[in-house]
Design a protein around this motif. Structure first.
Motif, mmCIF file in Angstrom:
data_model
loop_
_atom_site.group_PDB
_atom_site.id
_atom_site.type_symbol
_atom_site.label_atom_id
_atom_site.label_comp_id
_atom_site.label_asym_id
_atom_site.label_seq_id
_atom_site.Cartn_x
_atom_site.Cartn_y
_atom_site.Cartn_z
ATOM 1 N N ALA A 1 8.873 19.026 -0.212
ATOM 2 C CA ALA A 1 8.197 19.935 0.716
ATOM 3 C C ALA A 1 7.368 19.189 1.752
ATOM 4 C CB ALA A 1 7.293 20.898 -0.052
ATOM 5 N N VAL A 2 6.752 18.083 1.357
ATOM 6 C CA VAL A 2 5.825 17.367 2.229
ATOM 7 C C VAL A 2 6.364 15.964 2.502
ATOM 8 C CG1 VAL A 2 3.453 16.547 2.537
ATOM 9 C CG2 VAL A 2 3.901 18.665 1.265
ATOM 10 N N MET A 3 6.318 15.567 3.776
ATOM 11 C CA MET A 3 6.729 14.225 4.165
ATOM 12 C C MET A 3 5.497 13.445 4.615
ATOM 13 S SD MET A 3 9.298 12.936 7.224
ATOM 14 C CE MET A 3 10.797 13.410 6.370
ATOM 15 N N ILE A 4 5.359 12.224 4.081
ATOM 16 C CA ILE A 4 4.287 11.328 4.507
ATOM 17 C C ILE A 4 4.934 10.138 5.201
ATOM 18 C CG2 ILE A 4 2.198 10.095 3.824
ATOM 19 C CD1 ILE A 4 2.280 11.591 1.173
ATOM 20 N N LYS A 5 4.709 10.020 6.490
ATOM 21 C CA LYS A 5 5.296 8.926 7.261
ATOM 22 C C LYS A 5 4.341 7.736 7.297
ATOM 23 C CE LYS A 5 8.124 11.831 10.309
ATOM 24 N NZ LYS A 5 8.445 12.176 11.711
ATOM 25 N N PRO A 6 4.858 6.527 7.499
ATOM 26 C CA PRO A 6 3.976 5.367 7.660
ATOM 27 C C PRO A 6 3.063 5.585 8.858
ATOM 28 C CG PRO A 6 6.265 4.699 7.365
ATOM 29 C CD PRO A 6 6.276 6.176 7.575
ATOM 30 N N PRO A 7 1.827 5.115 8.833
ATOM 31 C CA PRO A 7 1.209 4.245 7.805
ATOM 32 C C PRO A 7 0.531 5.001 6.678
ATOM 33 C CG PRO A 7 -0.234 4.383 9.694
ATOM 34 C CD PRO A 7 0.976 5.199 10.046
ATOM 35 N N TYR A 8 0.975 6.218 6.375
ATOM 36 C CA TYR A 8 0.568 6.968 5.192
ATOM 37 C C TYR A 8 -0.907 7.389 5.236
ATOM 38 C CZ TYR A 8 4.767 4.397 3.884
ATOM 39 O OH TYR A 8 6.009 3.834 3.884
ATOM 40 N N GLU B 1 0.816 -1.190 0.000
ATOM 41 C CA GLU B 1 0.000 0.000 0.000
ATOM 42 C C GLU B 1 0.866 1.262 0.000
ATOM 43 O OE1 GLU B 1 -4.003 1.307 2.229
ATOM 44 O OE2 GLU B 1 -2.261 1.220 3.543
ATOM 45 N N GLY B 2 1.951 1.246 0.753
ATOM 46 C CA GLY B 2 2.857 2.391 0.756
ATOM 47 C C GLY B 2 3.420 2.651 -0.626
ATOM 48 N N ARG C 1 -10.684 5.786 -3.073
ATOM 49 C CA ARG C 1 -10.813 4.801 -4.158
ATOM 50 C C ARG C 1 -10.562 3.394 -3.652
ATOM 51 N NH1 ARG C 1 -7.939 8.818 -6.865
ATOM 52 N NH2 ARG C 1 -5.985 7.628 -6.696
ATOM 53 N N LYS C 2 -9.702 3.279 -2.653
ATOM 54 C CA LYS C 2 -9.395 1.964 -2.088
ATOM 55 C C LYS C 2 -10.411 1.557 -1.029
ATOM 56 C CE LYS C 2 -5.705 1.189 -4.487
ATOM 57 N NZ LYS C 2 -5.647 0.077 -5.466
ATOM 58 N N GLY C 3 -11.376 2.422 -0.744
ATOM 59 C CA GLY C 3 -12.390 2.102 0.243
ATOM 60 C C GLY C 3 -11.869 2.086 1.655
ATOM 61 N N ASN D 1 -6.207 3.387 10.016
ATOM 62 C CA ASN D 1 -5.382 2.404 9.321
ATOM 63 C C ASN D 1 -6.191 1.134 9.076
ATOM 64 O OD1 ASN D 1 -3.311 1.082 8.133
ATOM 65 N ND2 ASN D 1 -2.153 0.698 10.017
ATOM 66 N N ASN D 2 -7.132 1.287 8.110
ATOM 67 C CA ASN D 2 -7.945 0.149 7.699
ATOM 68 C C ASN D 2 -8.844 -0.371 8.805
ATOM 69 O OD1 ASN D 2 -8.285 -0.832 5.185
ATOM 70 N ND2 ASN D 2 -6.796 -2.489 5.346
ATOM 71 N N VAL D 3 -9.250 0.485 9.739
ATOM 72 C CA VAL D 3 -10.133 0.065 10.817
ATOM 73 C C VAL D 3 -11.539 0.509 10.472
ATOM 74 C CG1 VAL D 3 -10.694 0.273 13.260
ATOM 75 C CG2 VAL D 3 -8.305 0.247 12.516
ATOM 76 N N ARG D 4 -12.464 -0.428 10.421
ATOM 77 C CA ARG D 4 -13.846 -0.120 10.092
ATOM 78 C C ARG D 4 -14.672 -0.043 11.377
ATOM 79 N NH1 ARG D 4 -15.063 -1.007 4.703
ATOM 80 N NH2 ARG D 4 -13.370 -1.931 3.491
ATOM 81 N N PRO D 5 -15.694 0.857 11.423
ATOM 82 C CA PRO D 5 -16.530 0.940 12.617
ATOM 83 C C PRO D 5 -17.303 -0.347 12.838
ATOM 84 C CG PRO D 5 -17.477 2.199 10.805
ATOM 85 C CD PRO D 5 -16.100 1.777 10.368
#
Length: 239
Positions: free
Chosen positions: A180-187, A154-155, A215-217, A223-227
């Motif tokens: 300019a922008v840093m995206i750290k894990p888990p992104y 995914e990263g 788009r990935k839902g 981090n991929n946690v659904r209610p």
């Protein structure tokens, strides 16, 4: 003049012996080389297969003949070398017969072989070929530099998605966008960081990331946690 030359060349190769001595092959290759550009008819062992076409190339070193069997151009004034190609590569030792149908177009007073063929065959631009090779290698290296095998799929997908719009590079497991922008894990969106004077770049990257996660839902902030979904408990019979 052309008729005499045609007969003399054909006579030398009227009955070549397949599988003959190396000297015979060398002599045959030399004669064929002198006929480069001529339209010929040859018969080839083992099934006496007939080919009619223009001699495109001869390699005495490998004992191979390349013949273009495409039909001649309808306009007699058009050079045979401008016709489409339908090439056959034939071992010289397999030739059973060889007849010159029409001599090659040649420059007046030119020597035999490629040098005098009309239109002239240009030399390869080795410098240009080297530049193309270097550019291809450089492009492959640049593409390889965008891959980070130490991060999740995914990263890497997020990196590739943003890189379609903005320049990106890896810094260990973090994605650096537009320097300019840093995206750290888990992104996630909240994992995007930038200096205060880069607010516009930060907002742009967050928007791209939100679109990718949508788009990935996947939630843009988890981090991929659904209610949790409440499940109805069926009533028990009998009270």
């Amino acid at each position: 003049m052309a008729e005499n030359k045609r007969n003399s060349v054909s006579g030398k190769l009227a009955s070549p012996k397949p599988g003959g001595a190396q000297k015979d092959l060398a002599d045959m290759g030399d004669v064929l080389y002198k006929a480069v550009g001529a339209r010929v008819k040859v018969s080839v062992a083992p099934h006496n297969t007939a080919y009619e076409g223009t001699i495109f190339a001869v390699s005495p070193e490998t004992n191979l003949l390349a013949i273009n069997t495409a039909p001649p151009p309808p306009n007699p004034s058009t050079s045979a070398f401008s016709q489409p190609g339908n090439f056959h590569v034939i071992p010289i030792c397999h030739l059973l017969s060889f007849t010159v149908l029409s001599p090659a177009e040649r420059t007046e007073g030119a020597v035999d072989g490629f040098a005098g063929v009309q239109p002239p065959i240009d030399k390869l631009d080795t410098a240009a070929l080297s530049q193309r090779e270097e550019a291809a290698v450089r492009k492959l290296k640049e593409k390889e530099a965008t891959k980070n095998r130490a991060v999740s799929k995914e990263g890497q997908d997020i990196f590739d998605s943003i890189a379609r719009t903005l320049p990106c590079r890896w810094h260990e497991a973090s994605i650096i966008v537009n320097d300019a922008v840093m995206i750290k894990p888990p992104y996630r969106v909240e994992d995007c960081q930038a200096p205060k004077d880069k607010d516009r770049s930060l907002a742009q990257v967050k928007k791209i990331l939100e679109g990718f996660l949508a788009r990935k839902g996947r939630s843009a902030t988890t981090n991929n946690v659904r209610p949790a979904v409440a499940t109805a408990i069926p009533l028990r019979k009998g009270g």
